[in-house]
Design an enzyme around this catalytic site. Sequence first.
Site, PDB file in Angstrom:
ATOM      1  N   LYS A   2       0.829  -1.207   0.000  1.00  0.00           N
ATOM      2  CA  LYS A   2       0.000   0.000   0.000  1.00  0.00           C
ATOM      3  C   LYS A   2       0.864   1.257   0.000  1.00  0.00           C
ATOM      4  CE  LYS A   2      -2.062   2.010   3.492  1.00  0.00           C
ATOM      5  NZ  LYS A   2      -2.918   2.327   4.665  1.00  0.00           N
ATOM      6  N   ASP A  60      -6.826   1.153   1.172  1.00  0.00           N
ATOM      7  CA  ASP A  60      -6.852   1.280   2.622  1.00  0.00           C
ATOM      8  C   ASP A  60      -8.234   0.883   3.131  1.00  0.00           C
ATOM      9  OD1 ASP A  60      -8.501   3.367   1.923  1.00  0.00           O
ATOM     10  OD2 ASP A  60      -7.417   4.894   3.063  1.00  0.00           O
TER      11      ASP A  60
END
Length: 214
Positions: A124, A142
């Site tokens: 991420k 997220d």
Amino acid sequence: MAKQLDYHTIREIFTRFQAREPEPKGELEHVNAYTLLVAVALSAQATDAGVNKATRNLFPIADTPQKMLELGEDRLIEQIKTIGLYRNKARNVMKLSKILVEDYDGIVPNSRAALQSLPGVGRKTANVVLNMWWHYPAQAVDTHIFRVGNRSGICPGKTVDVVERAIEDNVPVDFQQHAHHWLILHGRYHCKARKPLCGTCLIRDLCQFEDKNL
């Protein structure tokens, strides 16, 4: 988990997102690729606002890997102690800074594999840096994106990797660059976890969320 929406519905959703916010931006403050990398690494299990509050004093004195090493771990801890897990994060920032200086001439690499090889940098984080600094259409999933994707049917999936792939596979290419920013902002300010603002939602007529709060 909602069913995957069709192409035309997804295109309409992102057309509306684009009309509302043509150039969405990430909310983490930074001045270069290195400070962006550090800010994203610090933001794990923390709010962007909390990270920004700490880095406003940090980055003016440590905006390169070399300067961060010169600052030292103890002084870094003092700067970021208001952020959750600050000791472990400080340790990782010092380690990745050392690697950047020794192996990359102080330059942040622009490949996902190289970024993910750095301490404290996951997929991420790598995707955020690739997207925000190098404008690569990487999708950083997220909790906000995971929630919006599954509620709406834009990009449903049981894991973040599946949701990431669903965005890449189903969102039209002309919206890929800003897709994750639009989804994050929608989840942060409209499709909230506990009390989604369905009554004023821009896409409520297209969303498949069964428990709409109207």
